[in-house]
Write a protein that holds these residues in place. Structure first.
Motif, short mmCIF file in Angstrom:
data_model
loop_
_atom_site.label_atom_id
_atom_site.label_comp_id
_atom_site.label_asym_id
_atom_site.label_seq_id
_atom_site.Cartn_x
_atom_site.Cartn_y
_atom_site.Cartn_z
N ASN A 5 34.61 50.66 24.59
CA ASN A 5 33.39 50.04 24.05
C ASN A 5 32.88 48.94 24.98
OD1 ASN A 5 33.40 51.65 21.76
ND2 ASN A 5 34.60 50.19 20.55
N ALA A 34 25.28 49.50 20.13
CA ALA A 34 25.17 48.85 21.44
C ALA A 34 23.74 48.44 21.76
CB ALA A 34 25.72 49.79 22.51
N SER A 72 29.32 49.01 26.79
CA SER A 72 28.36 47.95 26.47
C SER A 72 27.80 47.30 27.72
CB SER A 72 29.02 46.89 25.59
OG SER A 72 30.00 46.17 26.31
N SER A 110 30.37 41.90 17.14
CA SER A 110 30.24 42.35 18.53
C SER A 110 29.66 41.26 19.41
CB SER A 110 29.35 43.60 18.59
OG SER A 110 29.99 44.71 17.97
N LYS A 162 22.39 44.47 22.15
CA LYS A 162 21.72 43.94 23.34
C LYS A 162 20.38 43.32 22.97
CE LYS A 162 23.81 46.94 26.84
NZ LYS A 162 23.57 47.96 27.89
#
Length: 612
Positions: free
Chosen positions: A75, A340, A79, A371, A344
């Motif tokens: 992950n 993801a 990412s 996250s 962001k």
């Protein structure tokens, strides 16, 4: 077999086993060319079995399938793909021969041993006079190494012979040996006291205890057994003088603590035959403002302009509080990643709106917030545990007993910069609160440790600096370190009593020096006053400079020492004046005053409000 491609062109193969639990790693299977492939056989969940049951043990990571670790690594890799401005990788520099010893002696406050102009030799003597045998041996070892290096270089460097610093067999006691009291110092076996295995003795040097353990186990081939791999309910031995926590001491005393802890930590590893190599981080071009990818010290500096007294980055505090407000019962909290692309986008939005108070927190999903918390840790330009001490944290597991491992972690936590230490504490407290809801969120101590280990230890470019075999080995090791940090956090931020006693001894020696100088200062002040009075009679009043004689009088009516005459020098700073008034320790609530007074009879007592 279910094959998944890793970022460095190797593969993980996972297979289901229904007959029994199985977890092993086969390393070094060579393929064509120079590429190595590693086959990881891991336990998978039986149908209907909750995921967290495979990590149900809180005692040993041997029972863990490391699926969650490698999933988290994958992950993290995914990412980072597609970043418009990839962050510069951390570059590590191995110190040149002799450079590490010089840096160590300087940090320990012993630079005078190789550079007479570096510091006050009397301060060094005060420090040396407090050292135990194992601590003195650690200093002696570094001085000898530095001597050998400088001889190889054929440099005319004024490094004293080690025999002039420490008493060696068959040589007369040197001046410094006498200061250290090595001639009549009791050995570690005589100093150590018997205590239950789960008690952490804070009164005797950890390295002395380790030496006693080593001498007591000679001739036996003891190894870590399954029982040794459990996590005991360690507790600190308390006495009537109370415990001293990080933050309870003045900055001046914490500086002394840092020097002593560095020497003690090195001595502890020396006792086990572990040679630590401190790396240096090459200076990087980093962001100077913002939220993510900003050095921790710079981020705290900008936060403190908004909220004075801030010790943990505001963005990290806000993410933690948001996750807790959404409820800690959410299954897979910290383990299940957010989307993801969405994470962001939220990261960019936070950068622009957070400090203005315009970010819509109500729309932030909990897994996305988790996250972002992990992203914040990973995006720090330098590791949270610092480049300097990262290898020492990993080397902790090479110590022979769980108790010694815990003692080493205690010392390493105290060595961290204040910004890293406070941030790490906030994270460990949050992780424990998540674990407290494990029945609902299925996140046990082991689960949280496995998921967070790559986020804490894998800095930018980490995987490019190690082999795959090392990476597989480090997976379990780093998870174990995080597990210990979470499990014993209430112990690790405590300053050992033997360190406090050494600080008190230094302060006593300094006080004796002050007392000896007091009469001279009084005479000098009288002479200055008489000279000033005479000059005032001869000069017009307008021509008299109040500081012409090099003295100022500082008034401090709110302190016990209401005023003080201070001599002006070229190097005198305002902080130096302040340090002469502030020499304080915040007392533990359970401290018995009479016992502490016997230990420190010259202390003065007062109640003071401080900001937390």
């Amino acid at each position: 077999l279910n094959w998944s491609k890793r970022s460095n062109n190797s593969f993980l193969a996972k297979s289901n086993f229904s007959s029994k639990n199985f977890a092993s790693t086969v390393c070094g299977l060579s393929g064509k060319g120079k590429t190595q492939h590693y086959l990881l056989l891991a336990e998978r969940n039986a149908p209907g079995k909750p995921p967290y049951h495979r990590c149900n043990s809180q005692d040993s990571l041997d029972e863990l399938a490391m699926d969650d670790y490698w999933t988290e690594v994958e992950n993290i890799t995914l990412s980072g793909e597609g970043d418009a401005e990839p962050q510069e990788e951390v570059q590590l520099k191995v110190p040149d021969e002799g450079e590490q010893e010089e840096a160590w002696l300087t940090e320990a406050g012993l630079a005078t041993l190789f550079d007479e102009s570096a510091s006050d030799p009397e301060d060094m003597m005060g420090l040396l006079s407090t050292l135990t045998r194992t601590q003195a041996a650690a200093v002696e070892k570094r001085v000898e190494k530095l001597q050998q290096t400088l001889r190889k270089r054929n440099k005319q460097h004024q490094v004293p012979d080690v025999r002039d610093i420490f008493k060696l067999p068959g040589t007369p006691e040197s001046k410094v040996s006498q200061a250290m009291g090595l001639g009549n110092r009791a050995g570690p076996a005589e100093q150590s006291v018997s205590e239950p295995e789960t008690d952490i003795n804070l009164e005797v040097s950890f390295s002395d205890q380790a030496l006693s353990y080593k001498e007591g186990s000679k001739g036996s081939s003891e190894a870590l057994t399954d029982a040794d791999d459990k996590l005991p309910n360690f507790k600190l031995s308390r006495d009537k003088t109370g415990l001293t926590k990080v933050g309870n001491l003045s900055p001046q005393d914490m500086k002394k603590v840092h020097r002593l802890v560095l020497i003690e930590m090195t001595a502890l590893f020396d006792t086990a035959g572990i040679d630590l190599k401190a790396h240096k981080a090459v200076k990087l071009k980093v962001k100077e403002s913002g939220l993510f990818g900003v050095p921790l010290a710079a981020l705290l500096e900008q936060d403190q302009r908004r909220q004075p007294g801030t010790k943990v980055p505001i963005i990290l505090q806000r993410l933690i509080s948001h996750i807790e407000d959404e409820g800690l019962d959410t299954e897979g909290l910290l383990r299940i990643p957010g989307a993801a692309i969405r994470v962001k986008a939220v990261c960019v939005e936070l950068e622009g709106k957070f400090y203005e108070g315009l970010f819509p927190w109500e729309s932030l999903k909990q897994h996305d917030a988790a996250s972002l918390l992990k992203l914040f840790i990973r995006e720090l330009p330098h590791p949270l545990l610092t480049v300097k001490y990262l290898s020492a944290f990993i080397a902790v597991l090479r110590l022979p007993t769980k108790k010694q491992q815990l003692q080493a972690l205690n010392l390493l936590v105290l060595l961290l910069p204040e910004s890293s230490r406070d941030t790490l504490k906030a994270l460990m407290e949050f992780f424990q609160r998540v674990i407290d809801h494990k029945e609902q969120n299925k996140m046990t101590l082991n689960n949280v440790a496995v998921v967070m280990a790559p986020n804490i230890f894998m800095f930018k470019g980490f995987r490019n600096k190690i082999s795959e075999q090392q990476e597989f080995s480090l997976a379990t090791e780093t998870a174990n370190i995080v597990r210990l940090l979470i499990r014993y956090q209430n112990l690790l931020w405590t300053i050992p009593k033997f360190i406090m006693n050494q600080v008190r001894k230094q302060n006593t020696e300094n006080q004796k020096k002050v007392s000896k100088d007091r009469a001279m200062m009084k005479l000098l002040k009288k002479m200055a006053y008489e000279r000033e009075k005479h000059e005032k009679q001869e000069k017009p009043l307008s021509e008299v400079d109040s500081s012409s004689q090099g003295f100022i009088r500082v008034q401090a009516p709110q302190f016990s020492k209401v005023s003080m005459a201070v001599q002006l020098t070229e190097e005198l700073q305002a902080s130096d004046v302040l340090s002469r008034f502030l020499k304080e320790r915040c007392l533990d609530e359970e401290t018995y005053m009479k016992d502490l007074l016997e230990l420190n009879p010259s202390a003065e007592w007062f109640i003071k409000c401080i900001q937390r």
